[in-house]
Scaffold this motif. Structure first.
Motif, PDB file in Angstrom:
ATOM      1  N   PHE A   1       7.859  -5.055  -5.385  1.00 48.42           N
ATOM      2  CA  PHE A   1       8.049  -4.210  -4.213  1.00 48.42           C
ATOM      3  C   PHE A   1       7.314  -2.869  -4.308  1.00 48.42           C
ATOM      4  O   PHE A   1       7.093  -2.216  -3.290  1.00 48.42           O
ATOM      5  CB  PHE A   1       9.535  -3.993  -3.912  1.00 48.42           C
ATOM      6  CG  PHE A   1      10.028  -4.867  -2.802  1.00 48.42           C
ATOM      7  CD1 PHE A   1      10.133  -4.377  -1.507  1.00 48.42           C
ATOM      8  CD2 PHE A   1      10.365  -6.183  -3.039  1.00 48.42           C
ATOM      9  CE1 PHE A   1      10.564  -5.198  -0.478  1.00 48.42           C
ATOM     10  CE2 PHE A   1      10.797  -7.003  -2.019  1.00 48.42           C
ATOM     11  CZ  PHE A   1      10.897  -6.503  -0.727  1.00 48.42           C
ATOM     12  N   ALA A   2       6.929  -2.436  -5.503  1.00 47.30           N
ATOM     13  CA  ALA A   2       6.189  -1.168  -5.625  1.00 47.30           C
ATOM     14  C   ALA A   2       4.857  -1.222  -4.858  1.00 47.30           C
ATOM     15  O   ALA A   2       4.566  -0.314  -4.076  1.00 47.30           O
ATOM     16  CB  ALA A   2       5.981  -0.811  -7.091  1.00 47.30           C
ATOM     17  N   PRO A   3       4.052  -2.270  -5.017  1.00 49.97           N
ATOM     18  CA  PRO A   3       2.823  -2.341  -4.217  1.00 49.97           C
ATOM     19  C   PRO A   3       3.120  -2.418  -2.712  1.00 49.97           C
ATOM     20  O   PRO A   3       2.376  -1.855  -1.908  1.00 49.97           O
ATOM     21  CB  PRO A   3       2.140  -3.621  -4.704  1.00 49.97           C
ATOM     22  CG  PRO A   3       2.662  -3.817  -6.077  1.00 49.97           C
ATOM     23  CD  PRO A   3       4.080  -3.333  -6.029  1.00 49.97           C
ATOM     24  N   PHE A   4       4.198  -3.098  -2.345  1.00 50.83           N
ATOM     25  CA  PHE A   4       4.566  -3.166  -0.931  1.00 50.83           C
ATOM     26  C   PHE A   4       4.815  -1.764  -0.380  1.00 50.83           C
ATOM     27  O   PHE A   4       4.340  -1.417   0.702  1.00 50.83           O
ATOM     28  CB  PHE A   4       5.809  -4.049  -0.750  1.00 50.83           C
ATOM     29  CG  PHE A   4       6.257  -4.173   0.680  1.00 50.83           C
ATOM     30  CD1 PHE A   4       5.511  -4.892   1.595  1.00 50.83           C
ATOM     31  CD2 PHE A   4       7.425  -3.570   1.105  1.00 50.83           C
ATOM     32  CE1 PHE A   4       5.915  -5.009   2.918  1.00 50.83           C
ATOM     33  CE2 PHE A   4       7.845  -3.678   2.419  1.00 50.83           C
ATOM     34  CZ  PHE A   4       7.090  -4.397   3.330  1.00 50.83           C
ATOM     35  N   GLY A   5       5.530  -0.938  -1.131  1.00 45.03           N
ATOM     36  CA  GLY A   5       5.770   0.443  -0.711  1.00 45.03           C
ATOM     37  C   GLY A   5       4.470   1.225  -0.591  1.00 45.03           C
ATOM     38  O   GLY A   5       4.284   2.014   0.343  1.00 45.03           O
ATOM     39  N   PHE A   6       3.562   0.992  -1.532  1.00 42.81           N
ATOM     40  CA  PHE A   6       2.255   1.661  -1.489  1.00 42.81           C
ATOM     41  C   PHE A   6       1.498   1.256  -0.227  1.00 42.81           C
ATOM     42  O   PHE A   6       0.954   2.103   0.480  1.00 42.81           O
ATOM     43  CB  PHE A   6       1.444   1.303  -2.741  1.00 42.81           C
ATOM     44  CG  PHE A   6       0.225   2.151  -2.930  1.00 42.81           C
ATOM     45  CD1 PHE A   6       0.272   3.280  -3.723  1.00 42.81           C
ATOM     46  CD2 PHE A   6      -0.983   1.827  -2.322  1.00 42.81           C
ATOM     47  CE1 PHE A   6      -0.847   4.074  -3.902  1.00 42.81           C
ATOM     48  CE2 PHE A   6      -2.113   2.605  -2.496  1.00 42.81           C
ATOM     49  CZ  PHE A   6      -2.047   3.736  -3.290  1.00 42.81           C
ATOM     50  N   TYR A   7       1.477  -0.039   0.060  1.00 40.24           N
ATOM     51  CA  TYR A   7       0.780  -0.530   1.253  1.00 40.24           C
ATOM     52  C   TYR A   7       1.420   0.003   2.536  1.00 40.24           C
ATOM     53  O   TYR A   7       0.720   0.342   3.487  1.00 40.24           O
ATOM     54  CB  TYR A   7       0.753  -2.057   1.294  1.00 40.24           C
ATOM     55  CG  TYR A   7      -0.294  -2.676   0.420  1.00 40.24           C
ATOM     56  CD1 TYR A   7      -1.646  -2.461   0.643  1.00 40.24           C
ATOM     57  CD2 TYR A   7       0.060  -3.500  -0.639  1.00 40.24           C
ATOM     58  CE1 TYR A   7      -2.611  -3.036  -0.154  1.00 40.24           C
ATOM     59  CE2 TYR A   7      -0.897  -4.082  -1.440  1.00 40.24           C
ATOM     60  CZ  TYR A   7      -2.230  -3.845  -1.200  1.00 40.24           C
ATOM     61  OH  TYR A   7      -3.188  -4.415  -1.989  1.00 40.24           O
TER      62      TYR A   7
ATOM     63  N   LEU B   1      14.207   0.323  -4.726  1.00 42.52           N
ATOM     64  CA  LEU B   1      13.693   1.222  -5.765  1.00 42.52           C
ATOM     65  C   LEU B   1      12.195   1.015  -5.973  1.00 42.52           C
ATOM     66  O   LEU B   1      11.420   1.973  -6.024  1.00 42.52           O
ATOM     67  CB  LEU B   1      14.455   1.012  -7.075  1.00 42.52           C
ATOM     68  CG  LEU B   1      13.967   1.816  -8.275  1.00 42.52           C
ATOM     69  CD1 LEU B   1      14.082   3.313  -8.005  1.00 42.52           C
ATOM     70  CD2 LEU B   1      14.741   1.423  -9.522  1.00 42.52           C
ATOM     71  N   GLY B   2      11.782  -0.240  -6.067  1.00 43.11           N
ATOM     72  CA  GLY B   2      10.355  -0.530  -6.244  1.00 43.11           C
ATOM     73  C   GLY B   2       9.521  -0.023  -5.083  1.00 43.11           C
ATOM     74  O   GLY B   2       8.461   0.582  -5.286  1.00 43.11           O
ATOM     75  N   GLY B   3       9.990  -0.247  -3.857  1.00 43.46           N
ATOM     76  CA  GLY B   3       9.261   0.230  -2.682  1.00 43.46           C
ATOM     77  C   GLY B   3       9.144   1.742  -2.647  1.00 43.46           C
ATOM     78  O   GLY B   3       8.092   2.294  -2.306  1.00 43.46           O
TER      79      GLY B   3
END
Length: 168
Positions: free
Chosen positions: A60-66, A112-114
C-alpha cells in the motif's frame, strides 16, 4: 512535456492499482470467485502474521505515493482519506466474493502503508522542488518495476523471491 509526464505517472499508478487488487484479493494467485468461506475478523492483530502485516504495508505504500502524485491538487486530509476507503472497498469485495479473510488488521496496515507512501511523496517534492516532476517519474518507474518483479516472483515461485532472502 509536464502533461505527458503526468499521464505517464497516472498510467503507472493504474498499473500498480491493478497489481494491488490482484495481490489483495487473490494473494497473487490465479483469480477465482467463491470457494472459501466468508470470514470477517473484527479483532485487530488477531491471527495475523508479521509477514502479512509487513506485506500490507509494503503493497500500500506505493499506492499512497501514486495517489499523492496523481491527485496533487487534493488536500492532505482528502489524500489520506482515499487510502482507508480504497482498503475498505477491497476488504468488502474480498468478503462478498469469498476470496479470503476480510480483516480489520489489514485495513489498519493498508492505511499505514498508504500514509507512508503519501508522506514519502510529500518529502520528495519538498527536497527536489525544481526537479520534483522528474524525481516523481523516476520513483514511480522504480516502483512499477518492483511491482512487475513481485508479480513475476509470485507467478514463478509462489512467493516473493529476493535473491538469497525469501520472504515467507
Amino acid at each position: 512535456m509536464r502533461r505527458c509526464l503526468n499521464c505517464l505517472i497516472f498510467g503507472m499508478g493504474i498499473a500498480y492499482t491493478l497489481f494491488l487488487i490482484w495481490a489483495v484479493l487473490w494473494k497473487c494467485g490465479v483469480p477465482f470467485v467463491g470457494g472459501g468461506e466468508r470470514v470477517f475478523n473484527i479483532l485487530p492483530f488477531n491471527n495475523n502474521t508479521r509477514w502479512e502485516m509487513q506485506f500490507n504495508i509494503a503493497v500500500f505504500a506505493p499506492f499512497g505515493f501514486y495517489v499523492a502524485a496523481s491527485l496533487r491538487k487534493l488536500s492532505l486530509p482528502k489524500l489520506v482519506l482515499i487510502i482507508p476507503l480504497a482498503s475498505l472497498a477491497l476488504e468488502v469485495v474480498q468478503f462478498v466474493l469469498a476470496v479470503g479473510r476480510s480483516d480489520v488488521t489489514d485495513l489498519l496496515m493498508n492505511t499505514l502503508g498508504g500514509i507512508i507512501g503519501i508522506l514519502a511523496f510529500l518529502v520528495l517534492t519538498r527536497i527536489f522542488r525544481k526537479r520534483e516532476q522528474i524525481v516523481t517519474l523516476v520513483v514511480c518507474a522504480l516502483m512499477t518495476l518492483f511491482e512487475v518483479y513481485m508479480a513475476v516472483s509470485f507467478i514463478f515461485w509462489g512467493q516473493l523471491n529476493l535473491g538469497f532472502m525469501i520472504i515467507r
